[in-house]
Design a protein around this motif. Structure first.
Motif, short mmCIF file in Angstrom:
data_model
loop_
_atom_site.label_atom_id
_atom_site.label_comp_id
_atom_site.label_asym_id
_atom_site.label_seq_id
_atom_site.Cartn_x
_atom_site.Cartn_y
_atom_site.Cartn_z
N ARG A 167 0.84 -1.21 0.00
CA ARG A 167 0.00 0.00 0.00
C ARG A 167 0.87 1.26 0.00
O ARG A 167 0.60 2.22 -0.74
CB ARG A 167 -0.93 0.00 1.22
CG ARG A 167 -2.08 -1.00 1.15
CD ARG A 167 -3.11 -0.70 2.22
NE ARG A 167 -2.56 -0.75 3.55
CZ ARG A 167 -2.51 -1.86 4.31
NH1 ARG A 167 -2.98 -3.01 3.82
NH2 ARG A 167 -1.99 -1.82 5.52
N TRP A 168 1.90 1.25 0.83
CA TRP A 168 2.81 2.41 0.93
C TRP A 168 3.45 2.69 -0.42
O TRP A 168 3.48 3.83 -0.88
CB TRP A 168 3.87 2.10 1.99
CG TRP A 168 4.94 3.14 2.14
CD1 TRP A 168 4.87 4.30 2.84
CD2 TRP A 168 6.27 3.08 1.59
NE1 TRP A 168 6.07 4.98 2.76
CE2 TRP A 168 6.94 4.26 2.01
CE3 TRP A 168 6.95 2.16 0.80
CZ2 TRP A 168 8.26 4.52 1.64
CZ3 TRP A 168 8.26 2.41 0.43
CH2 TRP A 168 8.90 3.58 0.85
N ALA A 170 2.48 1.76 -3.45
CA ALA A 170 1.50 2.15 -4.48
C ALA A 170 1.06 3.60 -4.32
O ALA A 170 0.77 4.28 -5.30
CB ALA A 170 0.30 1.22 -4.42
N GLN A 171 1.04 4.09 -3.07
CA GLN A 171 0.52 5.43 -2.81
C GLN A 171 1.56 6.54 -2.94
O GLN A 171 1.22 7.72 -2.94
CB GLN A 171 -0.10 5.49 -1.41
CG GLN A 171 -1.37 4.64 -1.28
CD GLN A 171 -1.81 4.47 0.17
OE1 GLN A 171 -1.19 5.01 1.09
NE2 GLN A 171 -2.88 3.71 0.37
N PRO A 173 3.87 9.32 -4.45
CA PRO A 173 3.77 10.12 -5.68
C PRO A 173 4.89 9.72 -6.66
O PRO A 173 6.04 9.60 -6.25
CB PRO A 173 3.93 11.56 -5.19
CG PRO A 173 4.63 11.45 -3.87
CD PRO A 173 4.20 10.16 -3.27
N LYS A 174 4.52 9.50 -7.91
CA LYS A 174 5.47 9.05 -8.91
C LYS A 174 5.80 10.20 -9.88
O LYS A 174 4.94 11.04 -10.15
CB LYS A 174 4.89 7.87 -9.69
CG LYS A 174 4.29 6.74 -8.85
CD LYS A 174 5.31 6.06 -7.97
CE LYS A 174 4.76 4.81 -7.28
NZ LYS A 174 3.59 5.03 -6.43
#
Length: 385
Positions: A167-168, A170-171, A173-174
């Motif tokens: 979860r961390w 995936a969340q 910012p990319k």
């Protein structure tokens, strides 16, 4: 007189130190190797049989303290810890500097979102502290600690990611630049990115630490890593043990800290991971021609691009001019050669494209804060117990 020295450590750590310990055999250090992963009862029995004149051991939680209890009075050097023990010399990597190297490399690449993946060990906290301290106040920053690696052998990669970690990740910012505090954790991170469909390095850039060739080279994509000068660390250990068994009293009040020697960039994090094809071509040109007496005008002519266009794009993405980037790349190479070779400063200046020791000294001091000769002497001083 032949001095028998017991080495109690893992195969991974032994592989790192062997090249720099071998010369001490000629100085009558006879090594006996024991795996630190043996049961403590076996280690006690075998050390009792060996009756060594000295002991070199790796730091592991609980195990090291037990070994020291069994072998009080024997001259001892502990590798890879800054913990202090009475009468025992500790030799360690400067873990705060490891984190700073990773952060500075990411900053030079133009990232604005950063994260650290730790494993809960003491060196992990220190490396993360160093990384965060090197960031600007405006940078986005996140930390996650993933446990379970303490039960795995260093070279194995069977740790399953926790749901919280997924979860961390995936969340975040990319694109995001993530420093994994050691190479197996970096390999683990690259694998989880693949499972989640995240592109490395386009969406997630990864830098590990230790620059272990077996881990970095067998990771997909190949893992960038902060290089540790294991030769310097091993020579420091061997020299200290030589003086110990010769009857000298060494100052054991504080650890010997060995700084890292830069970042080795591979596919998981590099300056080429940008969408703009012009920037990729420019960075490829600069990286491949470091040793040549090139300048920005030469690059623009060969790439057939306008200088103002290139400089604007470098400022937008890398926050520096093309010339400043070339200087950074050359100084990074010079740092590694100063630490890992005996080349003269004059030769290193040629190998890094400066072609003039005085010119290299000016640029090196501007970027690093000290001239090349002082930088090399710092490493030499770190080796001297």
């Amino acid at each position: 007189m032949n001095h028998q020295v017991a080495i109690v450590m893992s195969e991974v750590f032994l592989r790192r130190l062997i090249p720099s310990l071998t010369p001490f055999v000629h100085r009558q250090q006879d090594y006996r190797i024991l795996s630190i992963h043996r049961p403590l009862e076996e280690l006690e029995r075998l050390l009792g049989e060996l009756q060594p004149n000295g002991l070199i051991t790796e730091w592991l939680p609980q195990t090291t303290e037990a070994i020291l209890t069994l072998n009080r009075g024997i001259p001892t050097v502990i590798v890879d810890t800054d913990y202090g023990y009475p009468g025992v010399l500790s030799v360690d990597v400067d873990d705060w500097a490891v984190g700073r190297e990773a952060a500075q490399t990411f900053l030079r690449s133009g990232y604005r979102s950063f994260a650290c993946l730790g494993n809960g060990m003491p060196y992990s906290d220190q490396r993360i502290e160093g990384f965060q301290a090197a960031l600007t106040n405006q940078a986005a920053f996140a930390i996650h600690t993933e446990t379970g690696f303490e039960r795995a052998q260093y070279g194995e990669s069977f740790v399953r990611p926790s749901a919280a970690f997924e979860r961390w990740l995936a969340q975040l910012p990319k694109p995001v630049a993530i420093f994994a505090v050691h190479d197996p954790l970096g390999r683990f991170l690259c694998g989880v990115c693949h499972q989640l469909g995240l592109q490395v390095p386009e969406e997630v850039a990864v830098i590990g630490a230790n620059n272990d060739e077996l881990v970095c080279g067998l990771t997909y994509p190949m893992l960038s890593s902060v290089a540790i000068p294991w030769g310097t660390l091993g020579a420091t250990v061997g020299e200290a043990m030589q003086r110990f068994v010769s009857g000298e009293q060494l100052d054991c009040s504080k650890p010997r800290l060995i700084p890292p020697s830069g970042v080795v960039l591979r596919h998981s994090a590099n300056h080429f991971a940008v969408d703009d094809p012009l920037l990729r071509r420019a960075m490829s040109f600069l990286s491949e021609r470091l040793q040549d007496p090139i300048n920005v005008g030469t690059m623009c002519d060969e790439l057939n691009v306008a200088r103002r266009t290139v400089e604007r794009k470098f400022k937008e993405h890398y926050r520096c001019t093309p010339w400043e980037m070339l200087c950074q790349l050359r100084v990074t190479q010079a740092k590694r050669l100063l630490v890992e070779t005996n080349h003269s400063v004059a030769l290193i200046s040629q190998l890094c494209g400066f072609n003039d020791p005085e010119r290299m000294a000016v640029v090196f001091k501007r970027l690093i804060g000290e001239p090349p000769t002082h930088y090399r002497k710092f490493y030499a001083a770190a080796m001297s117990p």
